[in-house]
Design a protein around this motif. Sequence first.
Motif, mmCIF file in Angstrom:
data_model
loop_
_atom_site.group_PDB
_atom_site.id
_atom_site.type_symbol
_atom_site.label_atom_id
_atom_site.label_comp_id
_atom_site.label_asym_id
_atom_site.label_seq_id
_atom_site.Cartn_x
_atom_site.Cartn_y
_atom_site.Cartn_z
ATOM 1 N N ALA A 115 0.829 -1.208 0.000
ATOM 2 C CA ALA A 115 0.000 0.000 0.000
ATOM 3 C C ALA A 115 0.864 1.258 0.000
ATOM 4 C CB ALA A 115 -0.937 -0.003 1.202
ATOM 5 N N ILE A 116 1.920 1.268 0.789
ATOM 6 C CA ILE A 116 2.811 2.427 0.848
ATOM 7 C C ILE A 116 3.529 2.597 -0.488
ATOM 8 C CG2 ILE A 116 4.903 3.360 1.920
ATOM 9 C CD1 ILE A 116 3.920 1.959 4.539
ATOM 10 N N SER A 117 4.061 1.518 -1.014
ATOM 11 C CA SER A 117 4.782 1.564 -2.287
ATOM 12 C C SER A 117 3.880 2.049 -3.421
ATOM 13 C CB SER A 117 5.341 0.184 -2.605
ATOM 14 O OG SER A 117 5.976 0.184 -3.852
ATOM 15 N N ASP A 118 2.645 1.568 -3.454
ATOM 16 C CA ASP A 118 1.704 1.967 -4.505
ATOM 17 C C ASP A 118 1.404 3.461 -4.474
ATOM 18 O OD1 ASP A 118 1.548 -0.641 -5.356
ATOM 19 O OD2 ASP A 118 -0.461 -1.002 -4.538
ATOM 20 N N ARG A 119 1.523 4.075 -3.317
ATOM 21 C CA ARG A 119 1.194 5.492 -3.183
ATOM 22 C C ARG A 119 2.413 6.403 -3.328
ATOM 23 N NH1 ARG A 119 -2.185 2.174 -1.472
ATOM 24 N NH2 ARG A 119 -4.406 2.645 -1.349
ATOM 25 N N MET A 120 3.589 5.824 -3.480
ATOM 26 C CA MET A 120 4.819 6.615 -3.625
ATOM 27 C C MET A 120 5.197 6.721 -5.096
ATOM 28 S SD MET A 120 7.032 5.386 -0.345
ATOM 29 C CE MET A 120 8.396 6.436 -0.794
ATOM 30 N N ARG A 121 4.326 7.347 -5.877
ATOM 31 C CA ARG A 121 4.563 7.460 -7.319
ATOM 32 C C ARG A 121 5.232 8.772 -7.708
ATOM 33 N NH1 ARG A 121 -1.105 5.209 -7.472
ATOM 34 N NH2 ARG A 121 -1.654 7.373 -7.207
ATOM 35 N N ALA A 122 5.146 9.763 -6.860
ATOM 36 C CA ALA A 122 5.720 11.077 -7.172
ATOM 37 C C ALA A 122 7.214 11.090 -6.856
ATOM 38 C CB ALA A 122 5.009 12.155 -6.375
ATOM 39 N N PRO A 123 7.972 11.972 -7.525
ATOM 40 C CA PRO A 123 9.410 12.037 -7.237
ATOM 41 C C PRO A 123 9.704 12.561 -5.828
ATOM 42 C CG PRO A 123 8.796 13.657 -8.915
ATOM 43 C CD PRO A 123 7.580 12.842 -8.610
ATOM 44 N N THR A 124 8.788 13.340 -5.270
ATOM 45 C CA THR A 124 8.954 13.859 -3.918
ATOM 46 C C THR A 124 7.724 13.464 -3.105
ATOM 47 O OG1 THR A 124 10.164 15.753 -4.773
ATOM 48 C CG2 THR A 124 9.315 15.928 -2.540
ATOM 49 N N VAL A 125 7.972 12.913 -1.932
ATOM 50 C CA VAL A 125 6.887 12.458 -1.067
ATOM 51 C C VAL A 125 7.069 13.096 0.302
ATOM 52 C CG1 VAL A 125 5.836 10.449 0.038
ATOM 53 C CG2 VAL A 125 6.730 10.261 -2.288
ATOM 54 N N ALA A 126 5.968 13.522 0.899
ATOM 55 C CA ALA A 126 6.010 14.097 2.243
ATOM 56 C C ALA A 126 5.079 13.308 3.151
ATOM 57 C CB ALA A 126 5.582 15.559 2.220
ATOM 58 N N ILE A 127 5.480 13.170 4.394
ATOM 59 C CA ILE A 127 4.654 12.496 5.397
ATOM 60 C C ILE A 127 4.523 13.432 6.586
ATOM 61 C CG2 ILE A 127 4.464 10.527 6.971
ATOM 62 C CD1 ILE A 127 6.175 8.939 5.005
ATOM 63 N N GLU A 128 3.298 13.718 6.964
ATOM 64 C CA GLU A 128 3.077 14.558 8.134
ATOM 65 C C GLU A 128 3.083 13.665 9.369
ATOM 66 O OE1 GLU A 128 -0.107 17.756 9.928
ATOM 67 O OE2 GLU A 128 -0.183 17.231 7.819
ATOM 68 N N MET A 129 3.958 13.975 10.286
ATOM 69 C CA MET A 129 4.122 13.168 11.480
ATOM 70 C C MET A 129 3.238 13.697 12.607
ATOM 71 S SD MET A 129 6.306 11.026 10.375
ATOM 72 C CE MET A 129 6.956 10.204 11.797
ATOM 73 N N SER A 130 2.303 12.846 13.046
ATOM 74 C CA SER A 130 1.403 13.248 14.125
ATOM 75 C C SER A 130 1.941 12.834 15.490
ATOM 76 C CB SER A 130 0.031 12.604 13.904
ATOM 77 O OG SER A 130 0.141 11.194 14.031
ATOM 78 N N GLY A 131 2.907 11.942 15.486
ATOM 79 C CA GLY A 131 3.420 11.414 16.750
ATOM 80 C C GLY A 131 2.751 10.106 17.133
ATOM 81 N N GLY A 132 1.760 9.686 16.354
ATOM 82 C CA GLY A 132 1.081 8.420 16.619
ATOM 83 C C GLY A 132 1.810 7.257 15.968
ATOM 84 N N LEU A 133 1.294 6.078 16.187
ATOM 85 C CA LEU A 133 1.933 4.880 15.639
ATOM 86 C C LEU A 133 1.739 4.736 14.140
ATOM 87 C CD1 LEU A 133 1.091 2.250 18.404
ATOM 88 C CD2 LEU A 133 3.269 3.368 17.971
ATOM 89 N N ASP A 134 0.610 5.200 13.606
ATOM 90 C CA ASP A 134 0.362 4.998 12.178
ATOM 91 C C ASP A 134 1.308 5.825 11.320
ATOM 92 O OD1 ASP A 134 -0.898 7.299 13.063
ATOM 93 O OD2 ASP A 134 -2.680 7.033 11.838
ATOM 94 N N SER A 135 1.476 7.112 11.608
ATOM 95 C CA SER A 135 2.342 7.944 10.764
ATOM 96 C C SER A 135 3.811 7.551 10.908
ATOM 97 C CB SER A 135 2.156 9.432 11.074
ATOM 98 O OG SER A 135 2.488 9.715 12.418
ATOM 99 N N THR A 136 4.245 7.204 12.106
ATOM 100 C CA THR A 136 5.644 6.805 12.275
ATOM 101 C C THR A 136 5.917 5.451 11.615
ATOM 102 O OG1 THR A 136 5.110 5.959 14.488
ATOM 103 C CG2 THR A 136 6.068 8.147 14.367
ATOM 104 N N SER A 137 4.953 4.548 11.649
ATOM 105 C CA SER A 137 5.110 3.255 10.976
ATOM 106 C C SER A 137 5.207 3.442 9.472
ATOM 107 C CB SER A 137 3.935 2.323 11.293
ATOM 108 O OG SER A 137 3.869 2.065 12.667
ATOM 109 N N ILE A 138 4.348 4.287 8.924
ATOM 110 C CA ILE A 138 4.373 4.550 7.485
ATOM 111 C C ILE A 138 5.696 5.202 7.096
ATOM 112 C CG2 ILE A 138 3.338 5.969 5.668
ATOM 113 C CD1 ILE A 138 0.615 5.375 7.077
ATOM 114 N N ALA A 139 6.153 6.170 7.876
ATOM 115 C CA ALA A 139 7.421 6.837 7.576
ATOM 116 C C ALA A 139 8.584 5.846 7.639
ATOM 117 C CB ALA A 139 7.653 7.984 8.548
#
Length: 86
Positions: free
Chosen positions: A42-66
């Motif tokens: 799922a993460i790989s499929d969504r990383m199609r752009a040359p630049t990707v940003a992830i907003e870190m909320s401090g929760g487990l989901d955003s840090t796991s994705i990052a």
Amino acid sequence: QLSIDCAGLKIHEYWHLSPSVDIRYRKSEDYLHHFDHLLRTAISDRMRAPTVAIEMSGGLDSTSIAALAMPLANQSEQPAKPVRPR
């Protein structure tokens, strides 16, 4: 997907959840491997752009994705560069 034009409102279902499908494995570790595979895909499929940003909320989901996205980004032509707030 919802679209409106002069002909009216159109609703197109582009995926369907099938809760009636049961996944059964013999070992509990197999559930972890399956989840890991699905999450990485799922993460790989969504990383199609040359630049990707992830907003870190401090929760487990955003840090796991990052954490899983960083090695994928480093495989691209432009390696990932962490940005820290000032």
